[in-house]
Design an enzyme around this catalytic site. Sequence first.
Site, PDB file in Angstrom:
ATOM      1  N   GLY A 287       0.844  -1.194   0.000  1.00 44.92           N
ATOM      2  CA  GLY A 287       0.000   0.000   0.000  1.00 44.92           C
ATOM      3  C   GLY A 287       0.877   1.240   0.000  1.00 44.92           C
ATOM      4  O   GLY A 287       2.112   1.151   0.115  1.00 44.92           O
TER       5      GLY A 287
ATOM      6  N   SER B 281       2.676   4.811   1.105  1.00 49.39           N
ATOM      7  CA  SER B 281       3.308   5.299   2.327  1.00 49.39           C
ATOM      8  C   SER B 281       2.240   5.918   3.223  1.00 49.39           C
ATOM      9  O   SER B 281       1.372   6.652   2.752  1.00 49.39           O
ATOM     10  CB  SER B 281       4.375   6.348   1.968  1.00 49.39           C
ATOM     11  OG  SER B 281       4.974   6.858   3.135  1.00 49.39           O
ATOM     12  N   ALA B 282       2.283   5.601   4.515  1.00 47.42           N
ATOM     13  CA  ALA B 282       1.332   6.090   5.520  1.00 47.42           C
ATOM     14  C   ALA B 282      -0.053   5.449   5.385  1.00 47.42           C
ATOM     15  O   ALA B 282      -1.021   5.937   5.962  1.00 47.42           O
ATOM     16  CB  ALA B 282       1.209   7.613   5.493  1.00 47.42           C
ATOM     17  N   SER B 283      -0.135   4.339   4.652  1.00 46.05           N
ATOM     18  CA  SER B 283      -1.429   3.653   4.528  1.00 46.05           C
ATOM     19  C   SER B 283      -1.775   2.866   5.781  1.00 46.05           C
ATOM     20  O   SER B 283      -2.951   2.538   6.015  1.00 46.05           O
ATOM     21  CB  SER B 283      -1.415   2.710   3.320  1.00 46.05           C
ATOM     22  OG  SER B 283      -0.430   1.705   3.476  1.00 46.05           O
ATOM     23  N   GLY B 284      -0.773   2.532   6.591  1.00 47.25           N
ATOM     24  CA  GLY B 284      -1.006   1.743   7.794  1.00 47.25           C
ATOM     25  C   GLY B 284      -0.438   0.341   7.727  1.00 47.25           C
ATOM     26  O   GLY B 284      -0.726  -0.493   8.588  1.00 47.25           O
ATOM     27  N   LYS B 285       0.397   0.055   6.723  1.00 44.12           N
ATOM     28  CA  LYS B 285       0.959  -1.285   6.548  1.00 44.12           C
ATOM     29  C   LYS B 285       1.732  -1.748   7.776  1.00 44.12           C
ATOM     30  O   LYS B 285       1.484  -2.846   8.299  1.00 44.12           O
ATOM     31  CB  LYS B 285       1.907  -1.308   5.341  1.00 44.12           C
ATOM     32  CG  LYS B 285       1.296  -0.930   4.018  1.00 44.12           C
ATOM     33  CD  LYS B 285       2.317  -0.995   2.896  1.00 44.12           C
ATOM     34  CE  LYS B 285       3.511  -0.088   3.102  1.00 44.12           C
ATOM     35  NZ  LYS B 285       3.147   1.356   3.188  1.00 44.12           N
ATOM     36  N   SER B 286       2.694  -0.944   8.211  1.00 40.57           N
ATOM     37  CA  SER B 286       3.540  -1.348   9.328  1.00 40.57           C
ATOM     38  C   SER B 286       2.747  -1.462  10.621  1.00 40.57           C
ATOM     39  O   SER B 286       2.998  -2.351  11.443  1.00 40.57           O
ATOM     40  CB  SER B 286       4.703  -0.357   9.505  1.00 40.57           C
ATOM     41  OG  SER B 286       5.585  -0.416   8.406  1.00 40.57           O
TER      42      SER B 286
ATOM     43  N   SER C 228       6.085  -1.709  -2.075  1.00 39.16           N
ATOM     44  CA  SER C 228       6.165  -2.655  -3.203  1.00 39.16           C
ATOM     45  C   SER C 228       5.186  -2.262  -4.299  1.00 39.16           C
ATOM     46  O   SER C 228       4.203  -2.947  -4.538  1.00 39.16           O
ATOM     47  CB  SER C 228       5.923  -4.094  -2.725  1.00 39.16           C
ATOM     48  OG  SER C 228       4.810  -4.215  -1.871  1.00 39.16           O
TER      49      SER C 228
END
Length: 210
Positions: free
Chosen positions: A32, A34-39, A106
Site C-alpha cells: 500500500g 506510504s502512511a497507509s497503515g501497513k507497518s 512494493s
Amino acid sequence: MADNVVWHHHPVDRDVRAAQKGQQPAVVWFTGLSASGKSTLAGALEQILIDQGYHTYLLDGDNVRHGLCGDLGFSDADRKENIRRVGEVAKLMADAGLIVMAAFISPFRADRQIVRDIMPPGQFIEVFVDTPLDICRERDPKGLYARAERGEIKQFTGIDSPYEPPLAAEVHLPAGEISIAAGVNRLLQHLHQQGLLKAGYRLVDLESVA
C-alpha cells in the site's frame, strides 16, 4: 548463476522446522501507499500471533534499508532489487518455519508476483492496505508527502511514481474505513481459513487495539 553452484539438500527441511514449531509457515505481504497503515497493521498482527504462541518475524520497509538494502535508492530498478532481496529473505524465514509479516510499499505488481512465485502454493498472502492518497497525505507522519510535493524527494510513490494496486489480493483492507483491530481480525480469520492458525485462535477485542 555459475555452473558450479548447486543446491545442497539437508536432512532438516522446511517441514521438520514447521513441525518443531507446531505451525504452518507463510509470508503475509502488506502492500500500500506510504502512511497507509501497513507497518501498524503488520505489527499489531505480529503482536497478537506472538501472544497466542506463534513464531513470527516482521520485515519492515524502512528497517531493511538501514542494512540489507542500504545501498539501494528509489529508482524503478532499485525498488525491484529491494523487493527481490526482501522476498528471498522472507522465503528463508518461512523455510525456517516462521510466519513472516512483510510491510513494503512494493508498488509494482510484477515485483510482488516474483515473491509469490518463489513461495510454495498457498503460503504467500497478499494484503492490500487500501488507504486513499488524501488520507495518507493527511497522516504523513514522516512529512514525506509534503517534501515530495515541494520537489525535495523524487520518485515518491503516489506523487511522481506510480502505485499498481493488487488485482486479486487475498485480503483487501479498506484501512481508511476500518479500525486496526477490525483489520487484524480479518487477517486472523483469513489465516485460520487457510489452515495457518489452529482452531483455538482468538480474535482481538475491538476496543483493545486503536
